[in-house]
Design a protein around this motif. Structure first.
Motif, PDB file in Angstrom:
ATOM      1  N   SER A 180       0.817  -1.227   0.000  1.00 14.62           N
ATOM      2  CA  SER A 180       0.000   0.000   0.000  1.00 14.62           C
ATOM      3  C   SER A 180       0.845   1.269   0.000  1.00 14.62           C
ATOM      4  CB  SER A 180      -0.947   0.029   1.218  1.00 14.62           C
ATOM      5  OG  SER A 180      -1.921  -0.957   1.109  1.00 14.62           O
ATOM      6  N   THR A 181       1.980   1.226  -0.655  1.00 16.24           N
ATOM      7  CA  THR A 181       2.939   2.335  -0.647  1.00 16.24           C
ATOM      8  C   THR A 181       3.078   2.887  -2.058  1.00 16.24           C
ATOM      9  OG1 THR A 181       4.117   1.295   1.186  1.00 16.24           O
ATOM     10  CG2 THR A 181       5.313   2.961  -0.067  1.00 16.24           C
ATOM     11  N   LEU A 222      -7.862   9.937  -5.999  1.00 18.32           N
ATOM     12  CA  LEU A 222      -8.562   9.241  -4.924  1.00 18.32           C
ATOM     13  C   LEU A 222      -7.567   8.753  -3.877  1.00 18.32           C
ATOM     14  CD1 LEU A 222     -11.146   7.214  -7.034  1.00 18.32           C
ATOM     15  CD2 LEU A 222     -11.600   9.208  -5.586  1.00 18.32           C
ATOM     16  N   PRO A 223      -8.044   8.405  -2.680  1.00 17.37           N
ATOM     17  CA  PRO A 223      -7.127   7.929  -1.642  1.00 17.37           C
ATOM     18  C   PRO A 223      -6.273   6.756  -2.124  1.00 17.37           C
ATOM     19  CG  PRO A 223      -9.289   8.356  -0.709  1.00 17.37           C
ATOM     20  CD  PRO A 223      -9.427   8.507  -2.188  1.00 17.37           C
ATOM     21  N   PHE A 235     -16.247   4.229 -14.036  1.00 18.47           N
ATOM     22  CA  PHE A 235     -16.723   4.557 -12.697  1.00 18.47           C
ATOM     23  C   PHE A 235     -15.796   3.917 -11.662  1.00 18.47           C
ATOM     24  CE2 PHE A 235     -20.523   5.439 -15.098  1.00 18.47           C
ATOM     25  CZ  PHE A 235     -21.122   6.486 -14.413  1.00 18.47           C
ATOM     26  N   SER A 236     -15.544   4.623 -10.581  1.00 18.27           N
ATOM     27  CA  SER A 236     -14.681   4.118  -9.514  1.00 18.27           C
ATOM     28  C   SER A 236     -15.459   4.153  -8.203  1.00 18.27           C
ATOM     29  CB  SER A 236     -13.407   4.973  -9.419  1.00 18.27           C
ATOM     30  OG  SER A 236     -12.499   4.412  -8.508  1.00 18.27           O
ATOM     31  N   ASP A 237     -15.984   3.000  -7.796  1.00 21.44           N
ATOM     32  CA  ASP A 237     -16.808   2.921  -6.583  1.00 21.44           C
ATOM     33  C   ASP A 237     -15.948   3.135  -5.342  1.00 21.44           C
ATOM     34  OD1 ASP A 237     -18.659   2.194  -8.437  1.00 21.44           O
ATOM     35  OD2 ASP A 237     -18.853   0.108  -7.766  1.00 21.44           O
ATOM     36  N   GLN A 238     -16.465   3.934  -4.415  1.00 21.43           N
ATOM     37  CA  GLN A 238     -15.775   4.174  -3.148  1.00 21.43           C
ATOM     38  C   GLN A 238     -16.540   3.601  -1.958  1.00 21.43           C
ATOM     39  OE1 GLN A 238     -12.492   5.837  -3.150  1.00 21.43           O
ATOM     40  NE2 GLN A 238     -13.014   4.953  -5.136  1.00 21.43           N
ATOM     41  N   THR A 239     -17.840   3.731  -1.980  1.00 27.67           N
ATOM     42  CA  THR A 239     -18.704   3.119  -0.965  1.00 27.67           C
ATOM     43  C   THR A 239     -19.892   2.517  -1.688  1.00 27.67           C
ATOM     44  OG1 THR A 239     -18.047   4.795   0.655  1.00 27.67           O
ATOM     45  CG2 THR A 239     -19.986   3.481   1.169  1.00 27.67           C
ATOM     46  N   SER A 277     -12.586   5.006   7.978  1.00 28.34           N
ATOM     47  CA  SER A 277     -13.557   6.077   7.788  1.00 28.34           C
ATOM     48  C   SER A 277     -13.978   6.129   6.322  1.00 28.34           C
ATOM     49  CB  SER A 277     -12.932   7.409   8.208  1.00 28.34           C
ATOM     50  OG  SER A 277     -13.830   8.471   7.984  1.00 28.34           O
ATOM     51  N   GLN A 278     -15.275   6.172   6.083  1.00 28.65           N
ATOM     52  CA  GLN A 278     -15.762   6.237   4.717  1.00 28.65           C
ATOM     53  C   GLN A 278     -17.071   7.006   4.669  1.00 28.65           C
ATOM     54  OE1 GLN A 278     -16.248   2.183   3.493  1.00 28.65           O
ATOM     55  NE2 GLN A 278     -18.109   1.862   4.645  1.00 28.65           N
ATOM     56  N   SER A 279     -17.536   7.254   3.450  1.00 28.28           N
ATOM     57  CA  SER A 279     -18.767   7.992   3.261  1.00 28.28           C
ATOM     58  C   SER A 279     -19.938   7.243   3.885  1.00 28.28           C
ATOM     59  CB  SER A 279     -19.028   8.198   1.768  1.00 28.28           C
ATOM     60  OG  SER A 279     -20.327   8.688   1.551  1.00 28.28           O
ATOM     61  N   PRO A 280     -20.829   7.927   4.589  1.00 22.97           N
ATOM     62  CA  PRO A 280     -21.987   7.250   5.174  1.00 22.97           C
ATOM     63  C   PRO A 280     -23.014   6.839   4.125  1.00 22.97           C
ATOM     64  CG  PRO A 280     -22.140   9.610   5.529  1.00 22.97           C
ATOM     65  CD  PRO A 280     -20.787   9.361   4.936  1.00 22.97           C
TER      66      PRO A 280
END
Length: 359
Positions: free
Chosen positions: A60-61, A100-101, A292-296, A323-326
């Motif tokens: 993850s680097t 994106l993160p 499209f890039s799904d995040q939640t 932590s993510q979008s509700p």
């Protein structure tokens, strides 16, 4: 057989009180114990269970010269320090928007799929130092008999085939601290020096030739070497000495057939294609729509009475590990867009179709 994964909590494998530790029958049913981001270590208790240990999510680097060094170091030291026989990178190919993160934290980049452009960071060639020299069924030799730390810093591992026909592959890394720290966990200080190391060969092919491949990871692009073959080594009286530079990855092997490979010109990256439109009729049901890039949540193709739509298909909020979008969210386009317009056709799905009244 089942994969039993144990996540890291407060930098410890939480298995001491688990069924794997208490119940011999459960232990027989478990083929692997995995841990995320182990920092190349595992507790003695985990090693004593007799179950293979994996770094089941690692890396993850960002894949610059430091990320290259991180990957090279942990591929060796996850076994040298932690007896972990598999290291799984998150993620393999970064084909999501770089803004994106964790953008670029992958072994390969493909940020602009509409253009066909891609990049091969040094992590690809760092992987090749193991994957092109050890094959399914090969095993690590024991510690102190082909596996260990170098006298002046760095590490080495040796892999051999199940036939024990005398073939072997020796992988050596000399990654310095500041050129190999990973995103997590923290890396304690240590030193590595240039050094000459002598290896003695016993019960393996010791007359040569031994084939040598080298990579060197550096912020100075003029000093970078990616997976280049070097001069063969011919052992004398069953031993040889090799000079090791800093931030180098070297594989010495009795095997043949390795190659760096080649490819045609890589297409140049292009901006997101505008104008963009999609009615989703060309996709199979449950397929994801391109770009499209799904995040939640999970957005897939769904058939309605009015035609095919892209629907968020997860009816309940999942258990969160960060932590993510509700609310469900997916991205498309570019952070560089300015002064643009968007039009969308949508339908309210009935509650009995989804369990919720989603748009």
């Amino acid at each position: 057989r089942d994969l039993h994964r144990v996540d890291r909590r407060q930098r410890q494998m939480c298995i001491r009180d688990s069924d794997v530790a208490r119940d011999p029958e459960v232990r027989k049913a478990v083929s692997v114990i995995g841990v995320h981001y182990p920092g190349t270590t595992s507790p003695t208790f985990a090693q004593s269970l007799g179950v293979p240990l994996w770094a089941s999510e690692d890396y993850s680097t960002y894949s610059n010269n430091v990320g290259d060094g991180c990957w090279a170091r942990i591929l060796n030291q996850n076994y040298v320090n932690g007896y972990m026989t598999s290291t799984i990178s998150w993620n393999l190919i970064a084909s999501y928007y770089p803004e994106l993160p964790y953008g670029g934290t992958a072994l390969m980049w493909a940020w602009y799929p509409w253009s066909g452009s891609y990049s091969l960071p040094g992590t690809v060639w760092g992987s090749a130092h193991t994957t092109q020299f050890a094959f399914p069924g090969w095993k690590y030799l024991n510690h102190n008999y082909g596996v260990g730390h170098l006298p002046q810093g760095g590490s080495y591992v040796t892999l051999v085939p199940p036939s024990r026909n005398g073939d072997f592959s020796l992988v050596i890394e000399t990654m310095t601290h500041d050129n190999s720290y990973c995103i997590r966990p923290g890396l304690p200080p240590y030193t590595v020096e240039r050094q000459n190391v002598t290896f003695k060969i016993s019960n393996l092919k010791s007359t040569g030739p031994l084939h040598v491949w080298k990579s060197h990871f550096s912020a100075d692009e003029s000093q970078v070497i990616y997976f280049e073959q070097q001069k063969d080594i011919f052992p004398v009286n069953g031993q040889f000495t090799i000079e090791l530079d800093l931030d180098s990855l070297v594989t010495i092997t009795t095997t043949q057939g390795q190659k760096k490979g080649s490819h045609g010109p890589i297409p140049a990256p292009q901006p997101f294609p505008l104008p963009y439109q999609d009615n989703f009729e060309s996709y199979a049901l449950e397929q994801e729509a391109k770009y499209f890039s799904d995040q939640t949540g999970s957005w897939t193709i769904y058939q309605t009475s009015r035609g095919r739509v892209m629907r968020q298909s997860v009816p309940l909020q999942p258990i969160e590990w960060c932590s993510q979008s509700p609310s469900p969210i997916t991205f498309i386009g570019s952070h560089s867009f300015r002064d643009y317009s968007v039009s969308v056709s949508y339908t309210h799905l009935r509650a009995h179709e989804t369990g919720r009244n989603l748009v």
